[in-house]
Design a protein around this motif. Structure first.
Motif, PDB file in Angstrom:
ATOM      1  N   ASN A  29       0.835  -1.203   0.000  1.00 22.47           N
ATOM      2  CA  ASN A  29       0.000   0.000   0.000  1.00 22.47           C
ATOM      3  C   ASN A  29       0.870   1.253   0.000  1.00 22.47           C
ATOM      4  OD1 ASN A  29      -2.288   1.708   0.307  1.00 22.47           O
ATOM      5  ND2 ASN A  29      -2.011   1.716   2.507  1.00 22.47           N
ATOM      6  N   ARG A  30       1.929   1.232   0.757  1.00 20.81           N
ATOM      7  CA  ARG A  30       2.799   2.401   0.848  1.00 20.81           C
ATOM      8  C   ARG A  30       3.592   2.632  -0.439  1.00 20.81           C
ATOM      9  NH1 ARG A  30       4.581   2.358   7.294  1.00 20.81           N
ATOM     10  NH2 ARG A  30       2.402   2.347   8.011  1.00 20.81           N
ATOM     11  N   LEU A  31       3.680   1.600  -1.266  1.00 24.87           N
ATOM     12  CA  LEU A  31       4.299   1.765  -2.580  1.00 24.87           C
ATOM     13  C   LEU A  31       3.315   2.346  -3.595  1.00 24.87           C
ATOM     14  CD1 LEU A  31       6.374  -1.538  -2.861  1.00 24.87           C
ATOM     15  CD2 LEU A  31       7.286   0.790  -2.670  1.00 24.87           C
ATOM     16  N   GLY A  32       2.039   2.432  -3.175  1.00 28.07           N
ATOM     17  CA  GLY A  32       1.030   3.027  -4.051  1.00 28.07           C
ATOM     18  C   GLY A  32       0.181   2.034  -4.804  1.00 28.07           C
ATOM     19  N   TYR A  33       0.265   0.748  -4.454  1.00 27.86           N
ATOM     20  CA  TYR A  33      -0.551  -0.253  -5.145  1.00 27.86           C
ATOM     21  C   TYR A  33      -1.973  -0.280  -4.586  1.00 27.86           C
ATOM     22  CZ  TYR A  33       3.629  -2.177  -7.351  1.00 27.86           C
ATOM     23  OH  TYR A  33       4.766  -2.331  -8.112  1.00 27.86           O
ATOM     24  N   HIS A  34      -2.898  -0.734  -5.410  1.00 29.08           N
ATOM     25  CA  HIS A  34      -4.269  -0.993  -4.979  1.00 29.08           C
ATOM     26  C   HIS A  34      -4.332  -2.438  -4.490  1.00 29.08           C
ATOM     27  CE1 HIS A  34      -6.106   2.622  -6.972  1.00 29.08           C
ATOM     28  NE2 HIS A  34      -5.008   2.508  -7.697  1.00 29.08           N
ATOM     29  N   ILE A  65       5.112  -1.185  13.613  1.00 30.89           N
ATOM     30  CA  ILE A  65       4.530  -2.315  14.344  1.00 30.89           C
ATOM     31  C   ILE A  65       5.347  -2.681  15.581  1.00 30.89           C
ATOM     32  CG2 ILE A  65       3.971  -4.783  14.192  1.00 30.89           C
ATOM     33  CD1 ILE A  65       3.236  -4.321  11.259  1.00 30.89           C
ATOM     34  N   PHE A  66       6.677  -2.650  15.451  1.00 27.92           N
ATOM     35  CA  PHE A  66       7.528  -3.148  16.535  1.00 27.92           C
ATOM     36  C   PHE A  66       8.323  -2.056  17.257  1.00 27.92           C
ATOM     37  CE2 PHE A  66       7.222  -6.642  13.407  1.00 27.92           C
ATOM     38  CZ  PHE A  66       6.614  -7.602  14.203  1.00 27.92           C
ATOM     39  N   GLN A  95      10.856  -1.270   6.083  1.00 28.92           N
ATOM     40  CA  GLN A  95      11.424  -0.645   7.273  1.00 28.92           C
ATOM     41  C   GLN A  95      10.393   0.182   8.033  1.00 28.92           C
ATOM     42  OE1 GLN A  95      14.987  -0.763   8.432  1.00 28.92           O
ATOM     43  NE2 GLN A  95      13.718  -0.200  10.203  1.00 28.92           N
ATOM     44  N   SER A  96       9.644   1.024   7.316  1.00 30.66           N
ATOM     45  CA  SER A  96       8.666   1.875   8.003  1.00 30.66           C
ATOM     46  C   SER A  96       7.545   1.051   8.623  1.00 30.66           C
ATOM     47  CB  SER A  96       8.079   2.900   7.027  1.00 30.66           C
ATOM     48  OG  SER A  96       7.326   2.267   6.009  1.00 30.66           O
TER      49      SER A  96
END
Length: 579
Positions: free
Chosen positions: A29-34, A154-155, A148-149
Motif C-alpha cells: 500500500n505504501r508503494l502506491g498499489y491498490h 509495528i515493533f 522498514q517503516s
C-alpha cells in the motif's frame, strides 16, 4: 512484469497468518498499489486452517483474483487446501519445518525455505513470518527497505533491538530466496505503482468512521462476527469525542438502548449479524411505532442459527424486509464499496432522524472484513440533517394538553422534542396511540396514524439508489447484484464486453423501499436479467420480480457454500445462461 499479483499466506489459526498478510499489505500500500484482501478463517480462537489472499494491482481492484501467483505455506494443509488455485506460472514457498510435498497434479514449483530455522537462529521462531516476507520481497524484486517503516510502526514500541532483529529476518529470507531462485529473480515483479498513499481498511472501519462523521456519539452492541470490529473501532475513538460504547448483555438490550439514547437526543446506533438481528425484530417494530430513529448495521454471514459465522452469505434480505410483525415504514441500505459504506452510514443517520424511522445498513462478511485500498473520503460532502426537532420555545397550552408528538401532518413527519423540553410532555408507547401518544385503539385513529407513518416514505431522499454502469440502450444481459458481489460482476462485465456481449450492470444500493423507478427501464431494455447473490433461495431475484416483473427473462446465479464469487466462476455461469 505482472499487471496483477495474487499472494496468499496460510497456516494454522493463531500462528501469525493475519499479521504476515498485514505486513505485506501495508508495504505494498505504501508503494502506491491498490489491494483487495480476503481472509478465510475458522469460527474458533486458535487452530484450524486460515489463509489471507491479497490481490495487488497498479490499478483499482475490487474482487478476489481467480488464480494464485504465490502461496506461502506454514503447514502441509495450506498446500493441500489451496494448490488448485495455482497455475504452472505460480510458485509455492513452504517452510522446511514440516517437510513439505506438493500434490502430483500441481504444476507449480515448490521452493522449500527454512522459515522457522532461520527465525530460531535469530532468537525466536515467531519471526518466521518476517523471513517469509523477505522471501516474498525477493520474488517481487522489491527493495526490502520498503518494509522498514512498517516494521518501525509495528515493533517500534518494543525497542530498537526488536526492530533490528525483524529487519534481519527479512534480510535473511531475501538472501535465501535469491539464492534458491537463481536466474528466476524478478519473474514475479509487478508493474510499478503510482506511489499515491491511500487508506487501507475493512468495510467495518468505513462504517464506524461514517458513524463518527455522522455525529453518532453512542453505540450499544453485543460482540458478534462479523460486526465486532465496528464496536472495537469505536471503543477506541468515541470516548475521545465525548461519546461512549456500551457492551450489552444481548442484542435486545443493544437495540432498545440505542432507541432510548436517540429519544434523549444523541445520535445512536447498534451493529450485529443475522442471529442478533433476529433478536432485534421486536425493537425494530418499537422504533417504527414510537417513531424514534434507530440505525442498525447488519453484517450478513452464513445462517441459519449459528450457521457459518465466519463465512460469506447474503441471506438476510427477506428478514430485513418483512421480519417485523405488523407494518412499519423503514429503509434498508446496501453499500458495495468502502466509500459507499462511509457515506451510506451518514445517509442512514440523516434518514433515521428526518423520517423518524428504523434504518438498516446491510453489509456482508466479504465487505465487512475484506480489506481494501480506497482514496481518502471527501469530507466536504458530509451533510448532517436532523429533521423536525423542535428547538424554539413551545408555548403553553391553556387546556394543558400534551404536546402533539405524533401530529397528523401533511408529510407524515411529526415534530420531535427531547425530554425536558418545556411544554413538550407527551406519551411514548408501543401501543397504537393518538397525536399526543395516549393509547387509542379506535378504528379511525388507527387508520389515521398508519397512513401518517407510511406517508413519511414519500419524503425519502437517497443519493444514487442504484449504481448503474449501462453503456448499452439495448443490452444482451443486465447483471444485477448488491453488496460485495459488485467487484466480481464488474470484472465479468469487462470480460464479456471484450467478447462482444452487450452487458449492463445495476448494483442496488437502496433495497427498501425498492428503487422500481430506476430499475424498471434497465430490466425492460435487457434481453435477459441475471441476478447474482450469495444465498440459496434467490431472494433479490424474487424481490426484483415482485416489484418489476420480467419473470420470463429473469435468471438467478446463487452461491451459498460460504465463499465469495470469483470472476471466472461467475463468468462461466453467466455464459451458460446466455447460450
Amino acid at each position: 512484469m505482472l499487471h496483477q499479483l495474487s499472494w496468499k499466506v496460510g497456516g494454522q489459526q493463531g500462528e501469525g497468518i493475519e499479521s504476515t498478510g498485514e505486513i505485506f499489505s501495508m508495504a505494498m500500500n505504501r508503494l502506491g498499489y491498490h489491494l483487495y484482501g480476503y481472509r478465510h478463517f475458522s469460527s474458533r480462537i486458535k487452530g484450524g486452517h486460515t489463509n489471507n489472499k491479497i490481490t495487488v494491482r497498479p490499478t483499482e481492484v475490487r474482487s478476489i483474483a481467480d488464480d494464485l501467483d504465490i502461496l506461502v505455506a506454514f503447514d502441509q494443509e495450506t498446500i493441500e487446501v489451496n494448490y488448485k488455485e495455482l497455475t504452472e506460472k505460480s510458485i509455492i514457498l513452504a517452510d522446511a519445518k514440516f517437510n513439505p510435498t506438493k500434490p502430483e497434479d500441481s504444476k507449480a514449483p515448490l521452493f522449500i525455505v527454512p522459515f522457522t530455522e532461520i527465525a530460531t537462529e535469530l532468537g525466536t521462531s515467531l519471526m518466521k513470518n518476517m523471513v517469509a516476507i523477505g522471501a516474498t520481497s525477493a520474488l517481487l524484486n522489491l527493495n526490502k527497505e520498503v518494509f522498514q517503516s512498517v516494521v518501525d510502526e509495528i515493533f517500534g514500541r518494543k525497542g530498537e533491538e526488536v526492530v533490528k532483529k525483524n529487519m534481519e529476518a527479512i534480510q535473511k529470507g531475501y538472501d535465501v530466496m535469491t539464492e534458491l531462485l537463481g536466474d528466476r529473480v524478478g519473474e514475479w515483479e509487478l508493474a510499478p505503482a503510482d506511489g499515491k498513499r491511500r487508506m487501507y481498511m475493512i468495510g467495518n472501519d468505513a462504517v464506524a468512521l461514517g458513524a463518527i462523521a455522522a455525529g453518532a456519539r453512542f453505540m450499544a452492541a453485543y460482540p458478534i462476527t462479523p460486526a465486532s470490529e465496528i464496536m472495537e473501532y469505536l471503543i477506541k475513538k468515541l470516548p475521545k469525542l465525548g461519546g461512549a460504547v456500551i457492551q450489552t448483555e444481548d442484542e435486545i438490550a443493544a437495540a432498545t438502548m440505542a432507541i432510548g439514547a436517540n429519544y434523549g437526543g444523541v445520535r445512536s446506533f447498534t451493529a450485529s449479524a443475522g442471529p442478533g438481528l433476529s433478536l432485534m425484530m421486536e425493537s425494530i417494530g418499537l422504533s417504527g411505532m414510537t417513531e424514534q430513529p434507530l440505525v442498525i448495521v447488519d453484517t450478513q454471514r452464513g445462517g441459519p442459527s449459528t450457521g457459518l459465522p465466519t463465512k460469506q452469505e447474503q441471506s438476510d434480505l427477506m428478514a430485513m424486509f418483512y421480519g417485523t410483525h405488523g407494518e412499519i415504514p423503514k429503509v434498508v441500505i446496501a453499500p458495495s464499496t468502502l466509500e459507499e459504506a462511509f457515506f451510506d452510514t451518514i445517509q442512514a443517520f440523516n434518514i433515521a432522524e428526518e423520517l423518524q424511522i428504523p434504518v438498516i445498513i446491510m453489509t456482508d462478511l466479504q465487505l465487512s472484513l475484506g480489506k481494501q485500498t480506497t482514496d481518502p473520503f471527501d469530507y466536504s460532502k458530509i451533510e448532517i440533517r436532523r429533521g423536525k426537532i423542535v428547538e424554539d420555545e413551545i408555548e403553553a397550552n391553556d387546556n394543558k394538553d400534551y404536546f402533539k408528538r405524533y401530529e397528523n401532518t401533511e408529510d407524515g413527519i411529526s415534530p420531535r422534542v427531547f425530554p425536558g423540553t418545556p411544554n413538550g410532555i407527551h406519551h411514548v408507547t408501543g401501543v397504537e396511540h393518538d397525536e399526543t401518544g395516549k393509547p387509542n385503539e379506535a378504528p379511525g385513529n388507527r387508520g389515521t396514524q398508519m397512513d401518517k407513518r407510511f406517508r413519511k416514505l414519500e419524503k425519502l431522499t437517497f443519493d444514487t439508489p442504484v449504481h448503474v454502469n449501462a453503456p448499452h440502450e439495448e443490452a444482451d444481459v443486465l447483471l444485477v447484484g448488491f453488496n460485495s458481489t459488485r467487484g466480481a460482476i464488474e470484472e465479468v462485465q469487462v470480460r464479456l464486453a471484450e467478447e462482444g456481449v452487450k452487458v449492463n450492470h445495476a448494483h442496488i444500493r437502496l433495497l427498501f423501499p425498492f428503487p422500481s423507478k430506476e430499475m424498471a427501464p434497465l430490466v425492460a431494455n435487457a434481453k435477459k436479467v441475471i441476478v447474482v447473490e450469495n444465498n440459496k433461495t434467490s431472494q433479490l431475484a424474487n424481490i426484483l420480480k415482485m416489484n418489476i416483473g420480467g419473470h420470463d427473462k429473469t435468471y438467478s446465479i446463487t452461491k451459498y457454500d460460504g465463499t465469495p464469487f470469483l470472476p471466472r466462476e461467475l463468468e462461466n455461469k453467466v455464459k451458460e445462461l446466455l447460450d
